[in-house]
Design a protein around this motif. Sequence first.
Motif, short mmCIF file in Angstrom:
data_model
loop_
_atom_site.label_atom_id
_atom_site.label_comp_id
_atom_site.label_asym_id
_atom_site.label_seq_id
_atom_site.Cartn_x
_atom_site.Cartn_y
_atom_site.Cartn_z
N THR A 57 0.83 -1.21 0.00
CA THR A 57 0.00 0.00 0.00
C THR A 57 0.87 1.26 0.00
O THR A 57 0.42 2.33 0.41
CB THR A 57 -0.94 0.02 1.22
N LYS A 60 0.50 5.92 -3.47
CA LYS A 60 -0.80 6.61 -3.39
C LYS A 60 -0.79 7.80 -4.34
O LYS A 60 0.26 8.40 -4.57
CB LYS A 60 -1.05 7.10 -1.97
N ASP A 61 -1.97 8.15 -4.85
CA ASP A 61 -2.02 9.36 -5.66
C ASP A 61 -1.92 10.57 -4.73
O ASP A 61 -2.39 10.55 -3.60
CB ASP A 61 -3.25 9.41 -6.57
N GLU A 64 -5.68 12.68 -3.75
CA GLU A 64 -6.70 12.10 -2.87
C GLU A 64 -6.18 11.01 -1.94
O GLU A 64 -6.91 10.54 -1.07
CB GLU A 64 -7.83 11.54 -3.73
N ASN A 66 -5.50 7.93 -2.80
CA ASN A 66 -5.98 6.60 -3.18
C ASN A 66 -4.80 5.66 -3.37
O ASN A 66 -3.80 6.00 -4.01
CB ASN A 66 -6.79 6.67 -4.47
N LYS A 69 -3.67 -0.39 -5.59
CA LYS A 69 -3.79 -1.74 -5.05
C LYS A 69 -3.16 -2.78 -5.98
O LYS A 69 -3.22 -2.66 -7.20
CB LYS A 69 -5.26 -2.09 -4.83
#
Length: 176
Positions: A57, A60-61, A64, A66, A69
Amino acid sequence: MTFDEWIKLDDVFNQVVVSPPLNEQPQETQDGKKIIFEFGKKEELRENATYTINFGTSVKDLAEGNIAKNLRYVFSTGAIIDSLTVRGRVIDAVTGLPVDGVVLMLYDNFSDTVVRKVKPFYFGRTDKNGEAIIENVREGKFKVFALLDKDLNYLYNQDIEKIGFREELIGSEFWI
């Protein structure tokens, strides 16, 4: 690796895992929309082996947060990329409950003491259901160990670490 939007790396030490394990800690850096992954200068990759870099994980962007995955990068030091899969489930022998965070390890060395001396050829981590999936495995037979690895070195070297094993060898495309 280049993405189509700005990203950030988070918890790289705990999230980025390479299989087969490396002898030196790789360096991961982020530059805008890119992740740069560098092997240690003394690292020697195995011949004719398929390597998988699992980012967990960690990616991430930026806007946001996100999570990207199931982000993996797969490459081979040989002519082919191995494509078989081993799935397994680890259950605590005392409680009968699934065990999260256990390293399920596959060895092509069949010695009983291999888990104390050699890092596994392939490995995966169990989820909250005690299930692990190891992908990009070559064809062959393997010795299996499950290890609650307290010092994250892929070796059974402490009395506080829990270990389990399967007596029979398994083949690829197997559910244990």
